[in-house]
Design a protein around this motif. Sequence first.
Motif, PDB file in Angstrom:
ATOM      1  N   VAL A  65       0.892  -1.154   0.000  1.00  0.00           N
ATOM      2  CA  VAL A  65       0.000   0.000   0.000  1.00  0.00           C
ATOM      3  C   VAL A  65       0.931   1.204   0.000  1.00  0.00           C
ATOM      4  O   VAL A  65       1.695   1.400   0.949  1.00  0.00           O
ATOM      5  N   ARG A  66       0.879   1.989  -1.084  1.00  0.00           N
ATOM      6  CA  ARG A  66       1.821   3.093  -1.261  1.00  0.00           C
ATOM      7  C   ARG A  66       1.199   4.437  -0.897  1.00  0.00           C
ATOM      8  O   ARG A  66       0.019   4.680  -1.133  1.00  0.00           O
ATOM      9  N   PHE A  67       2.046   5.296  -0.369  1.00  0.00           N
ATOM     10  CA  PHE A  67       1.683   6.678  -0.041  1.00  0.00           C
ATOM     11  C   PHE A  67       2.765   7.536  -0.686  1.00  0.00           C
ATOM     12  O   PHE A  67       3.901   7.570  -0.202  1.00  0.00           O
ATOM     13  N   ASP A  68       2.422   8.192  -1.802  1.00  0.00           N
ATOM     14  CA  ASP A  68       3.447   8.918  -2.539  1.00  0.00           C
ATOM     15  C   ASP A  68       2.889  10.209  -3.134  1.00  0.00           C
ATOM     16  O   ASP A  68       1.740  10.570  -2.906  1.00  0.00           O
ATOM     17  N   ASP A  69       3.730  10.859  -3.900  1.00  0.00           N
ATOM     18  CA  ASP A  69       3.365  12.127  -4.513  1.00  0.00           C
ATOM     19  C   ASP A  69       2.278  11.951  -5.572  1.00  0.00           C
ATOM     20  O   ASP A  69       1.423  12.811  -5.735  1.00  0.00           O
ATOM     21  N   GLU A  70       2.306  10.824  -6.271  1.00  0.00           N
ATOM     22  CA  GLU A  70       1.327  10.589  -7.332  1.00  0.00           C
ATOM     23  C   GLU A  70      -0.088  10.445  -6.794  1.00  0.00           C
ATOM     24  O   GLU A  70      -1.027  10.962  -7.379  1.00  0.00           O
ATOM     25  N   ASN A  71      -0.249   9.721  -5.680  1.00  0.00           N
ATOM     26  CA  ASN A  71      -1.604   9.547  -5.164  1.00  0.00           C
ATOM     27  C   ASN A  71      -1.971  10.619  -4.119  1.00  0.00           C
ATOM     28  O   ASN A  71      -3.090  10.668  -3.655  1.00  0.00           O
ATOM     29  N   GLY A  72      -1.009  11.458  -3.771  1.00  0.00           N
ATOM     30  CA  GLY A  72      -1.277  12.579  -2.880  1.00  0.00           C
ATOM     31  C   GLY A  72      -1.426  12.225  -1.416  1.00  0.00           C
ATOM     32  O   GLY A  72      -1.648  13.098  -0.578  1.00  0.00           O
ATOM     33  N   TYR A  73      -1.296  10.957  -1.063  1.00  0.00           N
ATOM     34  CA  TYR A  73      -1.504  10.541   0.322  1.00  0.00           C
ATOM     35  C   TYR A  73      -0.461  11.100   1.281  1.00  0.00           C
ATOM     36  O   TYR A  73      -0.710  11.155   2.486  1.00  0.00           O
ATOM     37  N   LEU A  74       0.695  11.502   0.770  1.00  0.00           N
ATOM     38  CA  LEU A  74       1.717  12.096   1.642  1.00  0.00           C
ATOM     39  C   LEU A  74       1.196  13.352   2.326  1.00  0.00           C
ATOM     40  O   LEU A  74       1.622  13.688   3.428  1.00  0.00           O
ATOM     41  N   TYR A  75       0.284  14.029   1.663  1.00  0.00           N
ATOM     42  CA  TYR A  75      -0.208  15.326   2.128  1.00  0.00           C
ATOM     43  C   TYR A  75      -1.579  15.231   2.789  1.00  0.00           C
ATOM     44  O   TYR A  75      -2.134  16.239   3.203  1.00  0.00           O
ATOM     45  N   GLU A  76      -2.125  13.997   2.850  1.00  0.00           N
ATOM     46  CA  GLU A  76      -3.458  13.802   3.412  1.00  0.00           C
ATOM     47  C   GLU A  76      -3.474  12.866   4.611  1.00  0.00           C
ATOM     48  O   GLU A  76      -4.299  13.025   5.501  1.00  0.00           O
ATOM     49  N   ARG A  77      -2.614  11.867   4.594  1.00  0.00           N
ATOM     50  CA  ARG A  77      -2.652  10.825   5.618  1.00  0.00           C
ATOM     51  C   ARG A  77      -1.809  11.203   6.825  1.00  0.00           C
ATOM     52  O   ARG A  77      -0.664  11.630   6.697  1.00  0.00           O
ATOM     53  N   THR A  78      -2.388  11.014   8.000  1.00  0.00           N
ATOM     54  CA  THR A  78      -1.652  11.254   9.240  1.00  0.00           C
ATOM     55  C   THR A  78      -1.012   9.946   9.703  1.00  0.00           C
ATOM     56  O   THR A  78      -1.427   8.855   9.282  1.00  0.00           O
ATOM     57  N   ILE A  79      -0.043  10.080  10.576  1.00  0.00           N
ATOM     58  CA  ILE A  79       0.608   8.883  11.113  1.00  0.00           C
ATOM     59  C   ILE A  79      -0.409   8.049  11.883  1.00  0.00           C
ATOM     60  O   ILE A  79      -0.486   6.832  11.700  1.00  0.00           O
ATOM     61  N   GLU A  80      -1.212   8.699  12.723  1.00  0.00           N
ATOM     62  CA  GLU A  80      -2.177   7.958  13.531  1.00  0.00           C
ATOM     63  C   GLU A  80      -3.215   7.233  12.679  1.00  0.00           C
ATOM     64  O   GLU A  80      -3.763   6.215  13.109  1.00  0.00           O
ATOM     65  N   SER A  81      -3.482   7.713  11.454  1.00  0.00           N
ATOM     66  CA  SER A  81      -4.460   7.044  10.598  1.00  0.00           C
ATOM     67  C   SER A  81      -3.945   5.699  10.084  1.00  0.00           C
ATOM     68  O   SER A  81      -4.742   4.869   9.638  1.00  0.00           O
ATOM     69  N   LEU A  82      -2.640   5.484  10.157  1.00  0.00           N
ATOM     70  CA  LEU A  82      -2.057   4.222   9.693  1.00  0.00           C
ATOM     71  C   LEU A  82      -1.946   3.187  10.815  1.00  0.00           C
ATOM     72  O   LEU A  82      -1.701   2.014  10.544  1.00  0.00           O
ATOM     73  N   LEU A  83      -2.087   3.644  12.044  1.00  0.00           N
ATOM     74  CA  LEU A  83      -1.876   2.769  13.199  1.00  0.00           C
ATOM     75  C   LEU A  83      -3.183   2.314  13.807  1.00  0.00           C
ATOM     76  O   LEU A  83      -4.146   3.082  13.829  1.00  0.00           O
ATOM     77  N   PRO A  84      -3.261   1.118  14.329  1.00  0.00           N
ATOM     78  CA  PRO A  84      -2.207   0.118  14.250  1.00  0.00           C
ATOM     79  C   PRO A  84      -2.103  -0.428  12.826  1.00  0.00           C
ATOM     80  O   PRO A  84      -3.092  -0.469  12.085  1.00  0.00           O
TER      81      PRO A  84
END
Length: 142
Positions: A65-84
């Motif tokens: 599951v990628r979080f990168d510049d192309e899908n914009g998730y770097l600028y939308e997803r928080t660390i806590e949203s990935l945990l656990p």
Amino acid sequence: MTILSLKISLRSGAYANGPWEAVIEIESSALLEDLHFAIQDALGFDDDHLYEFFIARTETSRDRVRFDDENGYLYERTIESLLPLPERRNLYYLFDYGDDWLFKVAKVNRAIRAPNPHAIYPRLVRESGTKPIQYPELDEDA
């Protein structure tokens, strides 16, 4: 606001010269982009290349599951949203697709806690091993 402690462990890189790891304290609501900058600061790297975070079983798994510049998730997803993280999955940070600096990011087994009112976050709280040099040939010429 709550604070997370994250362990950043060097897995590989073009100029990796031994193990290195650091513990960074960061706000749980920080974006992945903020974590990128915190890791860059801890390393002393120049922020001059593309990067991504990904969740996978291993660092070489194709099922990611990628979080990168192309899908914009770097600028939308928080660390806590990935945990656990999902069971038997890890979070990785890949910087510079040419030199392939790869780091594993893991939550330190400490409870999320309130911030220290005297601290500025994110902050490097501990590191060990040999800090990698991003461009060793340039540093030798200086």
